[in-house]
Design a protein around this motif. Structure first.
Motif, PDB file in Angstrom:
ATOM      1  N   PHE A 109       0.835  -1.202   0.000  1.00  0.00           N
ATOM      2  CA  PHE A 109       0.000   0.000   0.000  1.00  0.00           C
ATOM      3  C   PHE A 109       0.869   1.251   0.000  1.00  0.00           C
ATOM      4  O   PHE A 109       0.606   2.193  -0.752  1.00  0.00           O
ATOM      5  N   LYS A 110       1.911   1.275   0.857  1.00  0.00           N
ATOM      6  CA  LYS A 110       2.796   2.436   0.925  1.00  0.00           C
ATOM      7  C   LYS A 110       3.505   2.640  -0.420  1.00  0.00           C
ATOM      8  O   LYS A 110       3.659   3.767  -0.888  1.00  0.00           O
ATOM      9  N   TYR A 111       3.916   1.547  -1.045  1.00  0.00           N
ATOM     10  CA  TYR A 111       4.568   1.635  -2.342  1.00  0.00           C
ATOM     11  C   TYR A 111       3.587   2.180  -3.382  1.00  0.00           C
ATOM     12  O   TYR A 111       3.921   3.069  -4.163  1.00  0.00           O
ATOM     13  N   PHE A 112       2.360   1.652  -3.380  1.00  0.00           N
ATOM     14  CA  PHE A 112       1.330   2.114  -4.302  1.00  0.00           C
ATOM     15  C   PHE A 112       1.064   3.607  -4.105  1.00  0.00           C
ATOM     16  O   PHE A 112       0.960   4.372  -5.070  1.00  0.00           O
ATOM     17  N   LYS A 113       0.985   4.020  -2.848  1.00  0.00           N
ATOM     18  CA  LYS A 113       0.729   5.425  -2.529  1.00  0.00           C
ATOM     19  C   LYS A 113       1.855   6.310  -3.056  1.00  0.00           C
ATOM     20  O   LYS A 113       1.599   7.390  -3.619  1.00  0.00           O
ATOM     21  N   ARG A 114       3.106   5.875  -2.899  1.00  0.00           N
ATOM     22  CA  ARG A 114       4.251   6.642  -3.383  1.00  0.00           C
ATOM     23  C   ARG A 114       4.224   6.752  -4.904  1.00  0.00           C
ATOM     24  O   ARG A 114       4.446   7.827  -5.477  1.00  0.00           O
ATOM     25  N   VAL A 115       3.909   5.655  -5.581  1.00  0.00           N
ATOM     26  CA  VAL A 115       3.845   5.675  -7.039  1.00  0.00           C
ATOM     27  C   VAL A 115       2.724   6.601  -7.500  1.00  0.00           C
ATOM     28  O   VAL A 115       2.889   7.362  -8.459  1.00  0.00           O
ATOM     29  N   MET A 116       1.589   6.583  -6.806  1.00  0.00           N
ATOM     30  CA  MET A 116       0.472   7.468  -7.174  1.00  0.00           C
ATOM     31  C   MET A 116       0.862   8.936  -6.995  1.00  0.00           C
ATOM     32  O   MET A 116       0.517   9.779  -7.821  1.00  0.00           O
ATOM     33  N   LYS A 117       1.616   9.252  -5.949  1.00  0.00           N
ATOM     34  CA  LYS A 117       2.071  10.641  -5.751  1.00  0.00           C
ATOM     35  C   LYS A 117       3.014  11.056  -6.871  1.00  0.00           C
ATOM     36  O   LYS A 117       2.942  12.172  -7.373  1.00  0.00           O
ATOM     37  N   GLN A 118       3.911  10.155  -7.255  1.00  0.00           N
ATOM     38  CA  GLN A 118       4.855  10.470  -8.335  1.00  0.00           C
ATOM     39  C   GLN A 118       4.127  10.673  -9.638  1.00  0.00           C
ATOM     40  O   GLN A 118       4.520  11.519 -10.446  1.00  0.00           O
ATOM     41  N   ASN A 119       3.081   9.913  -9.868  1.00  0.00           N
ATOM     42  CA  ASN A 119       2.353   9.995 -11.134  1.00  0.00           C
ATOM     43  C   ASN A 119       1.243  11.035 -11.096  1.00  0.00           C
ATOM     44  O   ASN A 119       0.574  11.244 -12.100  1.00  0.00           O
ATOM     45  N   ASN A 120       1.023  11.651  -9.969  1.00  0.00           N
ATOM     46  CA  ASN A 120      -0.034  12.653  -9.837  1.00  0.00           C
ATOM     47  C   ASN A 120       0.185  13.807 -10.794  1.00  0.00           C
ATOM     48  O   ASN A 120      -0.768  14.318 -11.387  1.00  0.00           O
TER      49      ASN A 120
END
Length: 122
Positions: free
Chosen positions: A106-117
């Motif tokens: 989940f933390k990894y997914f959240k970080r990737v979503m922030k980068q791709n935001n």
């Protein structure tokens, strides 16, 4: 003239206080002196304090520490081992490990979503 050094307040546990009191009585030193010697000894044993520092005041080898009844301290410090308290429930452990993995994902997914935001907002 006041000292440039600041005082250090220390409130020991009851057991430590009893040991310090016995050392004070046996060596005819103040609590402050005994506490200071113990701190210096601990720092020396960790290799943080030079061997020569503070040796001129009192030779720690002469500190009387045999004034303790070993039976009293061994009775106080006995650990009652109950193996059931330390038994590992493999099912619970497995569930906990799975939950940790899911949290990491989940933390990894959240970080990737922030980068791709930034990409999605363009």
């Amino acid at each position: 003239m006041p000292s440039q050094r600041k005082r250090i307040g220390y409130l020991p546990s009851e057991e430590v206080h009893e040991i310090i009191e016995k050392l004070c009585t046996a060596n005819e030193f103040s609590q402050s002196k005994v506490t200071g010697l113990l701190v210096e000894e601990a720092l020396r044993s960790r290799g943080v304090l030079n061997e020569s520092f503070g040796q001129k005041e009192v030779d720690n080898g002469n500190l009387i520490n045999f004034a303790f009844d070993p039976d009293i301290f061994s009775e106080k410090n006995k650990v009652l081992l109950n193996e059931e308290d330390y038994a590992v429930n493999k099912e619970v452990l497995s569930d906990d490990i799975k939950m940790m993995h899911e949290f990491i994902e989940f933390k990894y997914f959240k970080r990737v979503m922030k980068q791709n935001n930034n990409i999605l907002n363009k």
